[in-house]
Design an enzyme around this catalytic site. Structure first.
Site, short mmCIF file in Angstrom:
data_model
loop_
_atom_site.label_atom_id
_atom_site.label_comp_id
_atom_site.label_asym_id
_atom_site.label_seq_id
_atom_site.Cartn_x
_atom_site.Cartn_y
_atom_site.Cartn_z
N GLY A 282 0.81 -1.21 0.00
CA GLY A 282 0.00 0.00 0.00
C GLY A 282 0.84 1.26 0.00
O GLY A 282 0.60 2.19 -0.78
N SER B 45 -5.54 -11.69 -4.76
CA SER B 45 -4.38 -12.59 -4.60
C SER B 45 -4.59 -13.80 -5.49
O SER B 45 -5.73 -14.17 -5.81
CB SER B 45 -4.24 -13.04 -3.15
OG SER B 45 -3.36 -14.14 -3.04
N TYR C 168 -8.84 -16.74 4.22
CA TYR C 168 -8.13 -15.78 3.37
C TYR C 168 -8.46 -16.00 1.90
O TYR C 168 -8.77 -15.04 1.17
CB TYR C 168 -6.62 -15.91 3.61
CG TYR C 168 -5.81 -14.89 2.85
CD1 TYR C 168 -5.81 -13.55 3.24
CD2 TYR C 168 -5.05 -15.25 1.75
CE1 TYR C 168 -5.08 -12.60 2.55
CE2 TYR C 168 -4.31 -14.31 1.05
CZ TYR C 168 -4.33 -12.99 1.45
OH TYR C 168 -3.61 -12.05 0.77
#
Length: 290
Positions: free
Chosen positions: A24, A146, A171
């Site tokens: 980020g 991802s 996740y």
């Protein structure tokens, strides 16, 4: 007015969530170097202030910081109010914030933290900022997913992992959800000149998962770290999707290594995407949709 360069972001306003470190922060720095006015979010005020100073030193534009715990819906709504008040323009939203927890944790809203932070936070934030993004077209929504979205499955019977929690499974589910969200959002925004794309940044060497690491993080990351991407290299795809002129009208795509590629087969399931959208809207108390 059309931009004349793939690297000209001068005067454009960008919000990067989770911008105090890792991918980020590197994304914010890269966009600031291209001339963008950058705003970042961060959970820790001290880290946020430090990151703002460093990003400001790297670029030429204005840099703002907003403190918020994105796992909290109350905090996301407060953040939106501050962003709309302080940023008269918003042309790019980069949904970057995310996390991994090996053991099940619950947010103040009573939701499983991985699902709440990685997926519901960008879902709520994006929907609440859509009005401003539509006012500033052409604009872009860039969501960091991802490659593990390929192994994910949205379990509507146990979205919160109450019956059977696995950090890895939570996740991968959250990352598949972000791609499903991107595809559905792109369809809803057809004709608006607001694009929505998702991406895989690569396997990047950051402090990801350090709060509650699983066996993979504890045992394999120290060995793998020399072969992983730096945050700057990991941010390259986010920066490309946020800024490349040739992508101004490209929407509903998934990128890796700055190139479009097919995401998993299940990410194109419109029935699942529409059901997930409605369930998500109910979970965040969102009545209207674009």
């Amino acid at each position: 007015m059309r931009r004349t360069s793939t690297t000209d972001m001068a005067g454009r306003s960008v919000l990067v969530t989770g911008g105090t470190g890792g991918i980020g922060k590197a994304t914010a720095v890269g966009l600031a170097k291209l001339g963008a006015n950058v705003a970042i979010t961060g959970r820790d005020p001290g880290r946020l202030e430090k990151a703002v100073r460093e990003i400001r030193a790297a670029g030429n534009g204005k840099v703002d910081g907003f403190a918020a715990d994105m796992a909290s819906q109350t905090e996301v709504r407060r953040l939106v109010g501050e962003v709309l008040h302080q940023l008269p323009r918003l042309e790019v939203l980069v949904n970057n914030v995310g996390g991994y927890w090996n053991t099940r944790q619950v947010t103040a809203d009573g939701l499983e933290r991985t699902f709440a932070l990685n997926y519901l936070a960008p879902f709520l934030l994006t929907n609440l900022l859509l009005g401003r993004l539509k006012e500033c077209t052409p604009s872009r929504i860039v969501t960091v997913s991802s490659h593990v979205q390929a192994t994910g499955r949205v379990d509507f019977d146990d979205l919160q992992g109450e019956r059977d929690y696995s950090g890895a499974r939570a996740y991968s589910q959250s990352k598949l959800a972000t791609v499903l969200f991107t595809h559905e959002l792109a369809q809803k925004l057809q004709g608006s000149r607001v694009t929505a794309n998702a991406l895989h940044p690569g396997v990047v060497s950051t402090a990801f998962g350090a709060e509650d690491p699983g066996a993979v993080q504890r045992l394999f990351l120290p060995v793998m770290r020399p072969f992983m991407k730096t945050p700057a290299r990991g941010a390259a795809t986010s920066i490309h999707v946020a800024s490349a002129q040739e992508l101004e009208q490209v929407t509903g795509c998934y990128f890796a290594n700055s190139k479009p590629k097919k995401s998993s087969q299940q990410s194109y399931d419109n029935t699942v995407a529409k059901r997930l959208w409605q369930v998500s809207a109910d979970l965040v108390g969102l009545e209207s949709v674009p």
